[in-house]
Motif scaffolding. Structure first.
Motif, PDB file in Angstrom:
ATOM      1  N   GLN B 179       7.677  15.679  34.682  1.00  0.00           N
ATOM      2  CA  GLN B 179       7.256  16.818  33.848  1.00  0.00           C
ATOM      3  C   GLN B 179       6.806  17.987  34.739  1.00  0.00           C
ATOM      4  OE1 GLN B 179       7.520  16.702  30.519  1.00  0.00           O
ATOM      5  NE2 GLN B 179       8.339  14.630  30.775  1.00  0.00           N
ATOM      6  N   ALA B 181       4.248  19.829  34.324  1.00  0.00           N
ATOM      7  CA  ALA B 181       2.786  19.745  34.519  1.00  0.00           C
ATOM      8  C   ALA B 181       2.448  18.794  35.665  1.00  0.00           C
ATOM      9  CB  ALA B 181       2.113  19.279  33.231  1.00  0.00           C
ATOM     10  N   THR B 182       3.211  17.691  35.771  1.00  0.00           N
ATOM     11  CA  THR B 182       2.961  16.727  36.854  1.00  0.00           C
ATOM     12  C   THR B 182       3.304  17.357  38.204  1.00  0.00           C
ATOM     13  OG1 THR B 182       3.728  15.073  35.275  1.00  0.00           O
ATOM     14  CG2 THR B 182       3.341  14.312  37.502  1.00  0.00           C
ATOM     15  N   TRP B 184       3.070  20.498  38.976  1.00  0.00           N
ATOM     16  CA  TRP B 184       2.007  21.429  39.343  1.00  0.00           C
ATOM     17  C   TRP B 184       0.706  20.703  39.683  1.00  0.00           C
ATOM     18  CZ3 TRP B 184       3.133  25.882  41.161  1.00  0.00           C
ATOM     19  CH2 TRP B 184       4.302  26.508  40.753  1.00  0.00           C
ATOM     20  N   TYR B 185       0.484  19.546  39.027  1.00  0.00           N
ATOM     21  CA  TYR B 185      -0.699  18.743  39.358  1.00  0.00           C
ATOM     22  C   TYR B 185      -0.631  18.319  40.831  1.00  0.00           C
ATOM     23  CZ  TYR B 185      -3.796  14.688  39.574  1.00  0.00           C
ATOM     24  OH  TYR B 185      -4.764  13.800  39.946  1.00  0.00           O
ATOM     25  N   LEU B 401      -4.945  20.168  34.491  1.00  0.00           N
ATOM     26  CA  LEU B 401      -3.700  19.465  34.850  1.00  0.00           C
ATOM     27  C   LEU B 401      -3.936  17.963  34.981  1.00  0.00           C
ATOM     28  CD1 LEU B 401      -2.080  21.903  37.468  1.00  0.00           C
ATOM     29  CD2 LEU B 401      -1.127  21.236  35.258  1.00  0.00           C
ATOM     30  N   VAL B 404      -4.081  16.674  31.341  1.00  0.00           N
ATOM     31  CA  VAL B 404      -2.780  16.744  30.660  1.00  0.00           C
ATOM     32  C   VAL B 404      -1.807  15.699  31.204  1.00  0.00           C
ATOM     33  CG1 VAL B 404      -0.725  18.208  30.404  1.00  0.00           C
ATOM     34  CG2 VAL B 404      -2.979  19.161  29.987  1.00  0.00           C
ATOM     35  N   THR B 405      -1.828  15.485  32.529  1.00  0.00           N
ATOM     36  CA  THR B 405      -0.840  14.580  33.141  1.00  0.00           C
ATOM     37  C   THR B 405      -1.354  13.151  33.280  1.00  0.00           C
ATOM     38  OG1 THR B 405      -1.631  15.017  35.384  1.00  0.00           O
ATOM     39  CG2 THR B 405       0.081  16.483  34.538  1.00  0.00           C
TER      40      THR B 405
END
Lengths: 139, 409
Positions: B179, B181-182, B184-185, B401, B404-405
Motif C-alpha cells: 500500500q 501508506a506502508t 510512506w511509513y 502512518l 493506518v498501516t
C-alpha cells in the motif's frame, strides 16, 4: 439521519468482512515469508555454505512467524461459510509448513541429510504461495 | 603523516560507526519489501545527518560546550525538559534495541536463545563505558564495524541485474501488493533511522570529550562529509542484498537471521564470519553511544559533572545515570519483547522526536552569543531550514502512518 446510520452500519459491516479476509491474506503472506526463509536457510546449509547455528536460528524464527500466522487466523473469530473454508485451507497449509520446519530442525540437529527437508519446505511454501495468490496477497 | 592518519581513522570510524541496528534492520526490511525504491530516503537522511552533525560539532568546537548544556540555557528549563524527556525515551528504546541486537547476533553464532546474552551484553557495555578511554571505544568499534562492507561485497558477488536495481533507484514506485501508506511509513522509518537523535548528542558531546577547538573543525567536517555518505552506501548495500535475494522469494524481513541470508548465499561461512563481527561491533558501538548519550543528556541538563575525560569518581551521577539507563533497557528486554520490533518502533519514534533535537541546534548555531563570528552561513541555514521542513513533515506523519498501516504490517 437514518441514511447516515445505515451508511455507518454498512461501513462497520464491510470493515468486519474485510477484516477476516485481510487476516487470511496477511497470515498467508507471513507464512509464505517464513516457509521461504526456512527453505532458503536449509538450502544454504545443505550446499555447505552455512553452518548449524545460524540455520537453527532461522528455523526457530520461522516457526515463531508460522505460529503467529496460525494464531492470528484462530483468533479471528466466527466467519461466513466461504471465509471459514478459506481459513481452514490456510490453517492446513500453515500446519504443513510447521511440520516441515520441525522436521528440518530435527534433522539438522541430528546431522542427517537435509535434501528431503528442503523439498518438503519448498512444497509447503509453494502451497502457501498459491493460497496467498488466490486470496489476493502480496506473494 | 600523523594528521593524515587521524583523518583516515576518523573517516573509517565514521563509516564503521554509521550503521546501527536501526539502519541494518530498517534497510533490510525495506529492501525485502520495496526493493531499492526507497533508496532516495537514505540519500535524503544522510545529507540531513551531515548538515546537523556538522552544525552540532561546530557548536561544540566553538563554544566548548555540548548540545544539551546550551539547549537548557538558551531555551529555558521547561523547553529543555520536554526535549530531555523525548530524547531520553527514544535513546532508551534505541539502547534496548542495540543490546537486544548484540544478543541476537550472539545467538546466530551459538544457537542459544537471546535472553541469556542480554544481561551479559549490558554488563559488557557497562564495563567498557566504565573502564575504556573514549577514543579506544570509538575507534575499536568503528574499525571493526567496517566488516559490514561484506554487504557491498555480497551485492557484487550475487551478480544482480544492475539495470533493474538502477531502475528501482531512479524510478521509485510502490511495488504491487504494497500500500502507498506502508511505503510512506517505511520512508519515515528510514529517515528516522538515518537521523537518529543520539548520533548528534554523541557527536557533540564527543567533540567536548576529545577537546575539539577551531583547529579541529576541518578534520571533523571531513569525517562527517566523507564518512557518513560512505556509511550511507553501506545502508544501501544492506537494502540491495535483501532486494536481490529475499524480495523475489517473497521473504519479508522480520528477524536478524533473515538479514544474514543474502550474505551467506553470496559468500558462505567466511562472509558470515565477517558479517557477525561487523554486526557485533556496530551494535556494541551503538550500545556504548546510546548509553553514553543517556548520561550526557541528563547530566548536561542538570548541570552535573560529566564526561569520560573525568575519572568516574569525579562524575559519579553521570555514571550512575548510565547504569540506571542500562538497567531500564534490560527491563524492557526482560518483558520478552522482540528486539527487532523495539528497533522498528524506535526508528519511527525517532522521527517523531526529530524536531526536538534539530530545531534547538539550528537556533544555537545562529546565536552569536555562543558562536561569535562562526554563526551559520547562508548555505547552512538554507539547508537547515529545508531539512526542518522535511523533519516536521516526517514527525507529524509518523504516528498517523503507524496507526493506518498497523506499524507497517
Amino acid at each position: 439521519m437514518i441514511r447516515g446510520f445505515a451508511a455507518a452500519a454498512l461501513v462497520v459491516l464491510l470493515a468486519g468482512c474485510s477484516s477476516l479476509r485481510s487476516t487470511v491474506t496477511n497470515s498467508l503472506d507471513q507464512a509464505v515469508s517464513a516457509a521461504g526463509t526456512a527453505a532458503l536457510a536449509v538450502q544454504l546449509v545443505a550446499d555447505g555454505r552455512s553452518s548449524t547455528a545460524p540455520t537453527d536460528t532461522a528455523l526457530a524464527d520461522a516457526l515463531t512467524e508460522l505460529d503467529d500466522a496460525a494464531t492470528a487466523l484462530v483468533d479471528a473469530g466466527p466467519a461466513a461459510p466461504d471465509e471459514s473454508a478459506a481459513r481452514r485451507e490456510a490453517l492446513a497449509a500453515i500446519r504443513q509448513a510447521i511440520d516441515a520446519v520441525l522436521a528440518a530442525r530435527d534433522d539438522l540437529s541430528a546431522g542427517r541429510d537435509l535434501a528431503r527437508d528442503e523439498a518438503a519446505l519448498r512444497a509447503a511454501r509453494d502451497a502457501l504461495r498459491e493460497l496467498a495468490a488466490a486470496s489476493g496477497g502480496a506473494s | 603523516v600523523k594528521r593524515i592518519f587521524a583523518v583516515a581513522l576518523g573517516v573509517l570510524t565514521a563509516i564503521g560507526g554509521f550503521v546501527d541496528i536501526g539502519d541494518l534492520v530498517t534497510n533490510a526490511v525495506v529492501g525485502s519489501r520495496f526493493g531499492m525504491s526507497l533508496a532516495w530516503v537514505v540519500v535524503v537522511g544522510v545529507v540531513g545527518i551531515c548538515v546537523f552533525a556538522n552544525m552540532s560539532g561546530r557548536v561544540a568546537a566553538i563554544s566548548g560546550r555540548a548540545t544539551f548544556e546550551i539547549i537548557r540555557e538558551r531555551l529555558g528549563p521547561r523547553a529543555g525538559l520536554a526535549n530531555l524527556g523525548a530524547s531520553f525515551f527514544i535513546n532508551l528504546m534505541t539502547m534496548a534495541a542495540e543490546i537486544g541486537g548484540i544478543a541476537l547476533a550472539v545467538q546466530l553464532i551459538t544457537g542459544i536463545g537471546p535472553m541469556l546474552w542480554m544481561p551479559l551484553a549490558a554488563f559488557a557495555v557497562w564495563i567498557v563505558v566504565w573502564r575504556a578511554k573514549f577514543s579506544q571505544l570509538e575507534n575499536a568499534t568503528g574499525l571493526l564495524g567496517l566488516s559490514l562492507i561484506v554487504f557491498a561485497v555480497a551485492v557484487v558477488m550475487l551478480g544482480p541485474d544492475w539495470g533493474e536495481l538502477g531502475r528501482q533507484v531512479l524510478q521509485p514506485s510502490v511495488p504491487a501488493g504494497e500500500q502507498p501508506a506502508t511505503y510512506w511509513y517505511y520512508a519515515v522509518a528510514l529517515f528516522g533511522a538515518a537521523m537518529t537523535p543520539y548520533e548528534v548528542f554523541f557527536f557533540s558531546s564527543g567533540a567536548v570529550e576529545e577537546g575539539w577547538g577551531r583547529a579541529d573543525l576541518g578534520t571533523a567536517r571531513l569525517n562527517v562529509l566523507v564518512g557518513f555518505p560512505l556509511g550511507g552506501l553501506l545502508s544501501l548495500a544492506i537494502a540491495a542484498s535483501a532486494a536481490i535475494v529475499l524480495l523475489p522469494q517473497a521473504i519479508a524481513v522480520t528477524s536478524l537471521s533473515q538479514v544474514v541470508l543474502p550474505v551467506v548465499e553470496a559468500g558462505g561461512t567466511v562472509a558470515f564470519c565477517f558479517l557477525v563481527v561487523g554486526m557485533l561491533a556496530a551494535f556494541f558501538g551503538a550500545a556504548l553511544e546510546t548509553t553514553l548519550s543517556s548520561g550526557y543528556t541528563i547530566a548536561q541538563y542538570f548541570g552535573w559533572s560529566w564526561g569520560k575525560f573525568r575519572r568516574p569518581s569525579a562524575a559519579a551521577r553521570f555514571h550512575l545515570t548510565m547504569i540506571i539507563g542500562l538497567v531500564l533497557a534490560l527491563g524492557i528486554l526482560a518483558t520478552g519483547v522482540d528486539p527487532i520490533q523495539v528497533t522498528e518502533y524506535s526508528v519511527v519514534f525517532s522521527a517523531v522526536a526529530l524536531p526536538l533535537t534539530y530545531v534547538p541546534i539550528l537556533i544555537i548555531a545562529n546565536d552569536s552569543e555562543y558562536m561569535g563570528d562562526d554563526v551559520n552561513g547562508r548555505a547552512a541555514n538554507f539547508l537547515g531550514l529545508v531539512y526542518l521542513a522535511i523533519i516536521l513533515v516526517a514527525a507529524l506523519a509518523a504516528v498517523p502512518l503507524m496507526i493506518v498501516t498497523g506499524a507497517g504490517a
